[in-house]
Design a protein around this motif. Sequence first.
Motif, PDB file in Angstrom:
ATOM      1  N   GLY A  56       0.781  -1.236   0.000  1.00 22.05           N
ATOM      2  CA  GLY A  56       0.000   0.000   0.000  1.00 22.05           C
ATOM      3  C   GLY A  56       0.808   1.277   0.000  1.00 22.05           C
ATOM      4  N   VAL A  57       2.148   1.152   0.045  1.00 18.81           N
ATOM      5  CA  VAL A  57       2.966   2.364  -0.076  1.00 18.81           C
ATOM      6  C   VAL A  57       2.784   2.909  -1.487  1.00 18.81           C
ATOM      7  N   LYS A  58       2.583   4.212  -1.571  1.00 17.03           N
ATOM      8  CA  LYS A  58       2.257   4.797  -2.880  1.00 17.03           C
ATOM      9  C   LYS A  58       3.480   4.963  -3.772  1.00 17.03           C
ATOM     10  N   GLU A  59       4.540   5.503  -3.193  1.00 12.13           N
ATOM     11  CA  GLU A  59       5.714   5.800  -3.999  1.00 12.13           C
ATOM     12  C   GLU A  59       6.957   5.624  -3.142  1.00 12.13           C
ATOM     13  N   TYR A  60       8.119   5.655  -3.811  1.00 15.75           N
ATOM     14  CA  TYR A  60       9.388   5.531  -3.106  1.00 15.75           C
ATOM     15  C   TYR A  60      10.338   6.614  -3.592  1.00 15.75           C
ATOM     16  N   LEU A  61      10.929   7.321  -2.646  1.00 12.94           N
ATOM     17  CA  LEU A  61      11.924   8.342  -2.974  1.00 12.94           C
ATOM     18  C   LEU A  61      13.250   7.917  -2.371  1.00 12.94           C
ATOM     19  N   HIS A  62      14.272   7.894  -3.184  1.00 10.48           N
ATOM     20  CA  HIS A  62      15.592   7.517  -2.683  1.00 10.48           C
ATOM     21  C   HIS A  62      16.303   8.764  -2.176  1.00 10.48           C
ATOM     22  N   LYS A  63      16.890   8.643  -0.971  1.00 12.42           N
ATOM     23  CA  LYS A  63      17.675   9.759  -0.428  1.00 12.42           C
ATOM     24  C   LYS A  63      19.022   9.840  -1.143  1.00 12.42           C
ATOM     25  N   PRO A  64      19.491  10.998  -1.509  1.00  6.88           N
ATOM     26  CA  PRO A  64      18.776  12.271  -1.440  1.00  6.88           C
ATOM     27  C   PRO A  64      17.884  12.415  -2.664  1.00  6.88           C
ATOM     28  N   PHE A  65      16.840  13.202  -2.546  1.00  5.52           N
ATOM     29  CA  PHE A  65      15.988  13.430  -3.703  1.00  5.52           C
ATOM     30  C   PHE A  65      15.916  14.916  -3.992  1.00  5.52           C
ATOM     31  N   THR A  66      15.543  15.225  -5.206  1.00  4.61           N
ATOM     32  CA  THR A  66      15.533  16.622  -5.630  1.00  4.61           C
ATOM     33  C   THR A  66      14.114  17.193  -5.493  1.00  4.61           C
ATOM     34  N   PRO A  67      14.009  18.513  -5.442  1.00  2.00           N
ATOM     35  CA  PRO A  67      12.667  19.121  -5.415  1.00  2.00           C
ATOM     36  C   PRO A  67      11.808  18.655  -6.592  1.00  2.00           C
ATOM     37  N   GLU A  68      12.461  18.481  -7.760  1.00  2.00           N
ATOM     38  CA  GLU A  68      11.695  18.055  -8.944  1.00  2.00           C
ATOM     39  C   GLU A  68      11.127  16.643  -8.748  1.00  2.00           C
ATOM     40  N   GLU A  69      11.926  15.764  -8.172  1.00  2.00           N
ATOM     41  CA  GLU A  69      11.444  14.396  -7.919  1.00  2.00           C
ATOM     42  C   GLU A  69      10.266  14.426  -6.946  1.00  2.00           C
ATOM     43  N   PHE A  70      10.354  15.284  -5.959  1.00  2.00           N
ATOM     44  CA  PHE A  70       9.259  15.384  -4.985  1.00  2.00           C
ATOM     45  C   PHE A  70       7.994  15.910  -5.665  1.00  2.00           C
ATOM     46  N   ARG A  71       8.192  16.914  -6.509  1.00  2.00           N
ATOM     47  CA  ARG A  71       7.038  17.488  -7.195  1.00  2.00           C
ATOM     48  C   ARG A  71       6.353  16.444  -8.074  1.00  2.00           C
ATOM     49  N   GLN A  72       7.157  15.637  -8.739  1.00  2.00           N
ATOM     50  CA  GLN A  72       6.578  14.604  -9.611  1.00  2.00           C
ATOM     51  C   GLN A  72       5.798  13.567  -8.807  1.00  2.00           C
ATOM     52  N   ILE A  73       6.309  13.252  -7.635  1.00  2.00           N
ATOM     53  CA  ILE A  73       5.598  12.291  -6.777  1.00  2.00           C
ATOM     54  C   ILE A  73       4.232  12.856  -6.387  1.00  2.00           C
ATOM     55  N   ILE A  74       4.235  14.110  -5.991  1.00  2.00           N
ATOM     56  CA  ILE A  74       2.975  14.748  -5.585  1.00  2.00           C
ATOM     57  C   ILE A  74       2.001  14.735  -6.757  1.00  2.00           C
ATOM     58  N   GLN A  75       2.531  15.074  -7.908  1.00  3.26           N
ATOM     59  CA  GLN A  75       1.675  15.117  -9.089  1.00  3.26           C
ATOM     60  C   GLN A  75       1.115  13.731  -9.412  1.00  3.26           C
ATOM     61  N   THR A  76       1.968  12.734  -9.329  1.00  4.94           N
ATOM     62  CA  THR A  76       1.521  11.364  -9.604  1.00  4.94           C
ATOM     63  C   THR A  76       0.450  10.942  -8.611  1.00  4.94           C
ATOM     64  N   LEU A  77       0.692  11.215  -7.345  1.00  4.43           N
ATOM     65  CA  LEU A  77      -0.261  10.797  -6.310  1.00  4.43           C
ATOM     66  C   LEU A  77      -1.613  11.437  -6.504  1.00  4.43           C
ATOM     67  N   TRP A  78      -1.595  12.736  -6.767  1.00  3.42           N
ATOM     68  CA  TRP A  78      -2.891  13.415  -6.841  1.00  3.42           C
ATOM     69  C   TRP A  78      -3.592  13.168  -8.173  1.00  3.42           C
ATOM     70  N   ASN A  79      -2.821  12.834  -9.176  1.00  6.55           N
ATOM     71  CA  ASN A  79      -3.462  12.418 -10.425  1.00  6.55           C
ATOM     72  C   ASN A  79      -4.118  11.065 -10.273  1.00  6.55           C
ATOM     73  N   LYS A  80      -3.466  10.176  -9.441  1.00 12.07           N
ATOM     74  CA  LYS A  80      -4.044   8.857  -9.239  1.00 12.07           C
ATOM     75  C   LYS A  80      -5.370   8.963  -8.514  1.00 12.07           C
ATOM     76  N   GLN A  81      -5.495  10.025  -7.721  1.00  6.94           N
ATOM     77  CA  GLN A  81      -6.717  10.173  -6.974  1.00  6.94           C
ATOM     78  C   GLN A  81      -7.735  10.989  -7.769  1.00  6.94           C
ATOM     79  N   THR A  82      -7.773  10.701  -9.039  1.00  8.84           N
ATOM     80  CA  THR A  82      -8.717  11.372  -9.926  1.00  8.84           C
ATOM     81  C   THR A  82     -10.141  11.019  -9.517  1.00  8.84           C
ATOM     82  N   PRO A  83     -11.050  11.970  -9.588  1.00  5.29           N
ATOM     83  CA  PRO A  83     -12.407  11.678  -9.190  1.00  5.29           C
ATOM     84  C   PRO A  83     -13.068  10.624 -10.081  1.00  5.29           C
ATOM     85  N   GLU A  84     -14.227  10.166  -9.669  1.00  6.98           N
ATOM     86  CA  GLU A  84     -14.971   9.156 -10.411  1.00  6.98           C
ATOM     87  C   GLU A  84     -15.265   9.646 -11.827  1.00  6.98           C
TER      88      GLU A  84
END
Lengths: 275, 125
Positions: A101-129
Motif C-alpha cells: 500500500g505504499v504509494k511511492e518511493y523516494l531515494h535519499k537524497p531526492f531533488t525538489p523536482e522528484e518530490f514534485r513529480q511524486i505529488i503530481q503522480t499521487l494526486w493524479n491517481k486520486q482522480t475523481p470518479e
Amino acid sequence: MALNILIVDDSRITRTSIQHIISMVDLEIGQILEAENGQEALKVLTEADVDLVLADLNMPKMGGAEMIRHMKSSEATKSIPVVVVSTESRTTRIKNLLAEGVKEYLHKPFTPEEFRQIIQTLWNKQTPELGDLLTKAMAEALETMAFLTVIPMEDDLPVPEKTIVAEIGFSGAKSGKIQIIAGLDFCKILAENIGALEKADKQAACDALKEFSNVTCGLFLPMVVSSTADMFDITVPKIKSCSNSSQWEEFVADCSSDTLNIEGHAIATRLILKD
Amino acid sequence: MKAKDFSGIRNNGPLPNPQEMEMPEDFSDLLDDYVESTNSSLDELEQVTLAYEAANDREGNAVTIRRIIHKIKGESAMVGIDEMSDFCHQAEFAFEELTEDKRPDMLLRFKDWTCTALHNLAERI
C-alpha cells in the motif's frame, strides 16, 4: 488545497533537509509535522489532519514498515498516502512495501523536482470518479475548442505501423498542440470520421488522409486540459455530437504505450505547448 | 571524477585517505549538525559493537548496528557527502557478509575511518 505533510524520520538532519526540499517546490503546503519514529507518527495522525506521510524505514521503536501496517489497518488512516523516503537499496523490500500500500518511493537524497513529480503522480491517481470527471469535462469543454489537422503525407508513403498522423490544436482556457501517433487502425477510424466513409480499407484510409492532410478539419473535441508546470493531462470525454462517436473510443486501442491515457479515450502522445 | 573505492571495508583491504573526503558541492547549512549527529552515532556504534563482541544480545545489537550505519548513510546523502554515504553502503554489505566474529573489527575500523574523516571535515567548515 494546501497539503499537510508528516515527515517521519529519526534523523533531525534528514527531517530538516526534507523540509528544505519541500520549501523549494512550488506547491501549496499547509502544516509540516514531524515524528521521530512510527509510534510518534501514529500519535500525530490521531491528532492532526495529514494529507501525506513521508516515512523512513529504519527507525528505532517502530520502523516505517510496521507503521504502514498500522496505518493500513485503521479506517482513519488507511487512505492517507505514504511515500517511503530511504536509502534502502533492496528492491525486493521496496516492492513488498509498494504491494502493501505504499504509494511511492523516494531515494535519499531526492531533488525538489522528484518530490514534485511524486505529488503530481499521487494526486493524479486520486482522480475523481468518471461521472465527476465528465461533469467537469463538459463544464470546461465550452472553454476549450480543438481542431484536428492531418499531417501532410508523402504520396508514396503508405500508412506505416506507427507514425505521427495528425495533430490536435486546441485553444481556450488552455492552448497547445497534441501530436497523435498511431497505426493503420487509427488511420481508418480517422478517415471514416473525416471523410464520412462507411468503412475504410487501408487504401481508402491512405487516400482520405492524404486528401485531408494539412487541412484543419474542424472536428469539435470538447476536452479538459489541466496542467501543473510542464506536465499536461488531456481529458477527452465521449463525444455525443460526433456522427461516429463510438469510434472515437476505439482510438485508445491503437495508441502507443507512451500515450497520455486519460479516461481510456486518450489519443495524445505528446503535447507541444504554445508560448 | 572516478568514484572512490570503499570496498576494502568488506575484506580488510585498503581504504581511501579519510582526510581527502570531498566536501558537498552545495555547502550545506546543516554540516555542523551533521558532524555532531554523526559523531554521536559513532559513539553509540562503538558501545553497541563492544556489547556485540561480548556476545550480549547479538540479535538486538545487530539491529541497532544496522540502524546506526543506515542513519549515517541517510544523513550523509541528504547533506551531499556522497563518499560517506558510499562508505556506509559498503559497510552495510560487509556487516551482512562477514561472520559474527569478524564483524566487530570491521565496525571499529569503520568507526575510526569515519571519525578521522569527520574531524577533517569539521576543520574545513
